[in-house]
Write a protein that holds these residues in place. Sequence first.
Motif, PDB file in Angstrom:
ATOM      1  N   LEU A 102       0.839  -1.236  -0.012  1.00 37.88           N
ATOM      2  CA  LEU A 102       0.056   0.003   0.095  1.00 37.88           C
ATOM      3  C   LEU A 102       0.999   1.258  -0.111  1.00 37.88           C
ATOM      4  CD1 LEU A 102      -2.685   1.520   0.263  1.00 37.88           C
ATOM      5  CD2 LEU A 102      -2.628   1.127   2.754  1.00 37.88           C
ATOM      6  N   GLU A 103       2.169   1.058   0.845  1.00 39.31           N
ATOM      7  CA  GLU A 103       2.728   2.617   0.743  1.00 39.31           C
ATOM      8  C   GLU A 103       3.292   2.730  -0.659  1.00 39.31           C
ATOM      9  OE1 GLU A 103       7.166   3.928   2.594  1.00 39.31           O
ATOM     10  OE2 GLU A 103       6.229   1.967   3.373  1.00 39.31           O
ATOM     11  N   LEU A 104       3.904   1.597  -1.251  1.00 30.81           N
ATOM     12  CA  LEU A 104       4.465   1.949  -2.759  1.00 30.81           C
ATOM     13  C   LEU A 104       3.434   2.215  -3.417  1.00 30.81           C
ATOM     14  CD1 LEU A 104       6.762  -1.253  -2.737  1.00 30.81           C
ATOM     15  CD2 LEU A 104       7.392   0.970  -2.429  1.00 30.81           C
ATOM     16  N   GLU A 105       2.124   1.683  -3.617  1.00 33.31           N
ATOM     17  CA  GLU A 105       1.203   2.041  -4.447  1.00 33.31           C
ATOM     18  C   GLU A 105       0.950   3.381  -4.275  1.00 33.31           C
ATOM     19  OE1 GLU A 105      -3.472   0.854  -5.103  1.00 33.31           O
ATOM     20  OE2 GLU A 105      -2.136  -0.759  -4.597  1.00 33.31           O
ATOM     21  N   LEU A 106       0.703   3.832  -2.835  1.00 32.20           N
ATOM     22  CA  LEU A 106       0.066   5.356  -2.413  1.00 32.20           C
ATOM     23  C   LEU A 106       1.247   6.431  -3.261  1.00 32.20           C
ATOM     24  CD1 LEU A 106      -1.911   6.946  -1.411  1.00 32.20           C
ATOM     25  CD2 LEU A 106      -0.871   6.548   0.668  1.00 32.20           C
ATOM     26  N   ARG A 107       2.482   6.070  -2.938  1.00 33.35           N
ATOM     27  CA  ARG A 107       3.634   6.998  -3.447  1.00 33.35           C
ATOM     28  C   ARG A 107       3.396   7.039  -4.632  1.00 33.35           C
ATOM     29  NH1 ARG A 107       9.435   5.941  -0.937  1.00 33.35           N
ATOM     30  NH2 ARG A 107       9.492   8.064  -1.792  1.00 33.35           N
ATOM     31  N   ALA A 108       3.372   6.024  -5.493  1.00 34.95           N
ATOM     32  CA  ALA A 108       3.367   5.955  -6.980  1.00 34.95           C
ATOM     33  C   ALA A 108       2.206   6.902  -7.584  1.00 34.95           C
ATOM     34  CB  ALA A 108       3.301   4.556  -7.571  1.00 34.95           C
ATOM     35  N   ALA A 109       0.960   6.598  -6.976  1.00 32.25           N
ATOM     36  CA  ALA A 109      -0.034   7.215  -7.336  1.00 32.25           C
ATOM     37  C   ALA A 109       0.104   9.021  -7.090  1.00 32.25           C
ATOM     38  CB  ALA A 109      -1.485   6.768  -6.641  1.00 32.25           C
ATOM     39  N   LEU A 110       0.728   9.393  -5.832  1.00 37.29           N
ATOM     40  CA  LEU A 110       0.746  10.636  -5.785  1.00 37.29           C
ATOM     41  C   LEU A 110       1.766  11.079  -6.519  1.00 37.29           C
ATOM     42  CD1 LEU A 110       0.569  10.415  -1.768  1.00 37.29           C
ATOM     43  CD2 LEU A 110      -1.184  11.229  -3.361  1.00 37.29           C
ATOM     44  N   ALA A 111       2.869  10.487  -6.791  1.00 38.64           N
ATOM     45  CA  ALA A 111       3.908  11.276  -7.648  1.00 38.64           C
ATOM     46  C   ALA A 111       3.320  11.403  -8.822  1.00 38.64           C
ATOM     47  CB  ALA A 111       5.337  10.237  -7.471  1.00 38.64           C
ATOM     48  N   SER A 112       2.683  10.381  -9.535  1.00 34.41           N
ATOM     49  CA  SER A 112       2.032  10.431 -10.917  1.00 34.41           C
ATOM     50  C   SER A 112       1.125  11.645 -10.952  1.00 34.41           C
ATOM     51  CB  SER A 112       1.560   8.928 -11.302  1.00 34.41           C
ATOM     52  OG  SER A 112       1.101   9.318 -12.436  1.00 34.41           O
ATOM     53  N   ALA A 113       0.305  11.594  -9.938  1.00 35.29           N
ATOM     54  CA  ALA A 113      -0.808  12.783  -9.920  1.00 35.29           C
ATOM     55  C   ALA A 113       0.067  14.348  -9.916  1.00 35.29           C
ATOM     56  CB  ALA A 113      -1.559  12.630  -8.743  1.00 35.29           C
ATOM     57  N   ASP A 114       1.148  14.287  -9.027  1.00 37.05           N
ATOM     58  CA  ASP A 114       1.727  15.644  -8.925  1.00 37.05           C
ATOM     59  C   ASP A 114       2.443  15.900 -10.058  1.00 37.05           C
ATOM     60  OD1 ASP A 114       2.641  17.809  -7.277  1.00 37.05           O
ATOM     61  OD2 ASP A 114       4.530  16.944  -7.397  1.00 37.05           O
ATOM     62  N   THR A 115       3.035  14.981 -10.950  1.00 39.01           N
ATOM     63  CA  THR A 115       3.633  15.431 -12.282  1.00 39.01           C
ATOM     64  C   THR A 115       2.631  15.924 -13.311  1.00 39.01           C
ATOM     65  OG1 THR A 115       5.214  13.716 -11.968  1.00 39.01           O
ATOM     66  CG2 THR A 115       4.898  14.292 -14.172  1.00 39.01           C
ATOM     67  N   LYS A 116       1.288  15.226 -13.151  1.00 38.84           N
ATOM     68  CA  LYS A 116       0.168  15.757 -14.085  1.00 38.84           C
ATOM     69  C   LYS A 116      -0.006  16.986 -13.667  1.00 38.84           C
ATOM     70  CE  LYS A 116      -0.610  11.246 -15.857  1.00 38.84           C
ATOM     71  NZ  LYS A 116      -1.456  10.046 -15.943  1.00 38.84           N
ATOM     72  N   ALA A 117      -0.190  17.264 -12.292  1.00 35.95           N
ATOM     73  CA  ALA A 117      -0.991  18.536 -11.729  1.00 35.95           C
ATOM     74  C   ALA A 117       0.115  19.622 -12.276  1.00 35.95           C
ATOM     75  CB  ALA A 117      -0.988  18.635 -10.393  1.00 35.95           C
ATOM     76  N   HIS A 118       1.448  19.216 -12.480  1.00 33.22           N
ATOM     77  CA  HIS A 118       2.363  20.445 -13.047  1.00 33.22           C
ATOM     78  C   HIS A 118       1.780  20.880 -14.174  1.00 33.22           C
ATOM     79  CE1 HIS A 118       5.987  19.087 -10.397  1.00 33.22           C
ATOM     80  NE2 HIS A 118       4.784  19.645  -9.347  1.00 33.22           N
ATOM     81  N   ASP A 119       1.281  20.276 -15.053  1.00 31.68           N
ATOM     82  CA  ASP A 119       0.794  20.809 -16.385  1.00 31.68           C
ATOM     83  C   ASP A 119      -0.324  21.688 -16.211  1.00 31.68           C
ATOM     84  OD1 ASP A 119       2.734  18.865 -17.490  1.00 31.68           O
ATOM     85  OD2 ASP A 119       1.189  17.286 -17.896  1.00 31.68           O
ATOM     86  N   ALA A 120      -0.956  21.539 -15.165  1.00 29.32           N
ATOM     87  CA  ALA A 120      -1.930  22.693 -15.085  1.00 29.32           C
ATOM     88  C   ALA A 120      -1.637  23.814 -13.926  1.00 29.32           C
ATOM     89  CB  ALA A 120      -3.157  21.765 -14.314  1.00 29.32           C
ATOM     90  N   GLY A 121      -0.587  23.758 -13.835  1.00 29.61           N
ATOM     91  CA  GLY A 121       0.204  24.972 -12.974  1.00 29.61           C
ATOM     92  C   GLY A 121       0.024  24.762 -11.641  1.00 29.61           C
ATOM     93  N   ALA A 122       0.131  23.414 -11.203  1.00 30.41           N
ATOM     94  CA  ALA A 122      -0.303  23.267  -9.627  1.00 30.41           C
ATOM     95  C   ALA A 122       0.690  22.032  -9.182  1.00 30.41           C
ATOM     96  CB  ALA A 122      -1.864  22.866  -9.580  1.00 30.41           C
ATOM     97  N   ARG A 123       0.417  21.844  -7.816  1.00 31.58           N
ATOM     98  CA  ARG A 123       1.280  20.777  -7.107  1.00 31.58           C
ATOM     99  C   ARG A 123       0.400  20.284  -6.117  1.00 31.58           C
ATOM    100  NH1 ARG A 123       6.957  21.957  -5.190  1.00 31.58           N
ATOM    101  NH2 ARG A 123       7.073  19.971  -5.179  1.00 31.58           N
ATOM    102  N   LEU A 124       0.643  19.197  -5.618  1.00 28.07           N
ATOM    103  CA  LEU A 124      -0.145  18.119  -4.789  1.00 28.07           C
ATOM    104  C   LEU A 124       0.550  18.532  -3.390  1.00 28.07           C
ATOM    105  CD1 LEU A 124      -1.049  14.862  -6.100  1.00 28.07           C
ATOM    106  CD2 LEU A 124      -2.618  16.882  -5.837  1.00 28.07           C
ATOM    107  N   VAL A 125      -0.288  18.768  -2.328  1.00 29.22           N
ATOM    108  CA  VAL A 125       0.220  19.008  -1.054  1.00 29.22           C
ATOM    109  C   VAL A 125      -0.593  18.032  -0.315  1.00 29.22           C
ATOM    110  CG1 VAL A 125       0.828  20.290   0.926  1.00 29.22           C
ATOM    111  CG2 VAL A 125       0.801  21.083  -1.448  1.00 29.22           C
ATOM    112  N   MET A 126      -0.069  16.873   0.531  1.00 25.28           N
ATOM    113  CA  MET A 126      -0.796  16.341   1.931  1.00 25.28           C
ATOM    114  C   MET A 126      -0.456  16.800   3.169  1.00 25.28           C
ATOM    115  SD  MET A 126      -0.709  12.105   1.856  1.00 25.28           S
ATOM    116  CE  MET A 126       0.941  11.727   2.307  1.00 25.28           C
TER     117      MET A 126
END
Length: 498
Positions: A102-126
């Motif tokens: 679960l830790e690995l899956e969650l890290r991968a999902a958040l990293a991928s989402a953060d990369t794509k959020a950059h394309d919208a001029g944003a970044r993720l914060v947990m």
Amino acid sequence: MGQDAATDTFDRSDRQRYRMKVQRCLDALARMLTEGGFSTSPPQIGLEVELNLVDDGLRPAMANSVVLEKLDDPSFTTELGQYNLELNVRPRPLSGDQASELELELRAALASADTKAHDAGARLVMIGMLPTLREEHFKARWLSNNARYSLLNDRIFAARGEDMVLHMEGAAIPGQRSERLRSRADSILPESACTSAQLHLQVPPEEFAPNWNAAQCLAGVQVAIAANSPFLLRKALWHETRIPLFQQATDTRPVELKNQGVRPRVWFGERWITSIFDLFEENVRYFPGLLPEIDDEDPIEALDEGRAPKLSELRMHNGTIWRWNRPVYDVYGGVPHLRVENRVLPAGPTVVDLIANAAFFYGAQRALAAEERPLWSQMSFQAAEENLYAGARHAFGAQLYWPGIGWVPPDELVLRRLLPMAHEGLRDLKVSDAARERYLGVIEQRCLAQRTGSSWQRETVTRLEDRGLDRDAALVGMLRRYIELAATNQPVHTWAVI
């Protein structure tokens, strides 16, 4: 909260028919609890994580619709504010090395989402509460584009008949006076500041009550050792400010109804239970429907035909009553099941901290639920509630009540009593030794260091202010450092204060 509503208009007859339909759903649930037929699969866990979007200046980025389009992933959904997202992780058993996976899956999902959020001029914060939020971010125009959010906003304010008043006094930063917040809001968007990590545990009906009671006993300890929400609208408030803010931001009661003792829709509860039915029955008895939407299905007819009913009205109603440990009824693959949804934890600071919090909760809950003499038979319900507020306000500085010990600080309670129980519970759940030692080791070291995300944030802001920065600049500087450290996935107790 994000379940879609099919209409945006309801009349008085809708409300009356809805009340009757909810009662019929309740009757169907009572029959199901008597007749059986619920899932008997091994314990399943689930996780929801609420997230924030920020721009280059670390201010809220009102871009969730654009980010979701770029993500194109059904695991991510909207949340209340346009700067919020929610990630729903697929259910799984807890046994073996599932926690590590679960830790690995969650890290991968958040990293991928953060990369794509950059394309919208944003970044993720947990983080439990975004410290750069300001009053202007709580205007109704920033509600996410989902009819249910607008309807909830309208219904809550119609019931109140007046604006929200947010008011709380903080736990003082050492060497300083306590800070106070008093602010008005004309929407429910202050609730969007409360970004949480919600833990689900699927249990058979006969095990629901002890697991829910155990979760209630643990709530104060959970927030005390995992607090991550100290700043709201520039003020240093509770270590876990989500707890009072959520209650105030969704309160349907004007002052007069509070004075009459009318129950809030965000609440801890008022008694230990013997069945999940107790909680659903209280919901129906005490709270009027906010979204009286009626489904075509007759739940009693569905049972007579051998089908598991959806209980749509009861589930919708349950979704507008925000217990800190919520009962959940759901149907998957035509088979009904029950879950305890634990809602007290903040998001973050890191994925490893989040999984450690979950491991501690599931392990200690399992051990408490299995005790021959239940803890809740030795402890008043009011004491458990008071522990929640004490832990949320003071974190490791709290004094919590625990049977057989008396008043005790959270670190001592965890190290002496609850951590050994959590190890026992995870062994009983057949969690691997490696996963158990890794995640409960994080909890042990956090307690020894007495360092939470909240204490790190407060100390960092204080240090930056001592160097001459004003509060706004200190909050931005702290958040920038928080994001850098969170990306390392090193647990928060190891973070140095700059």
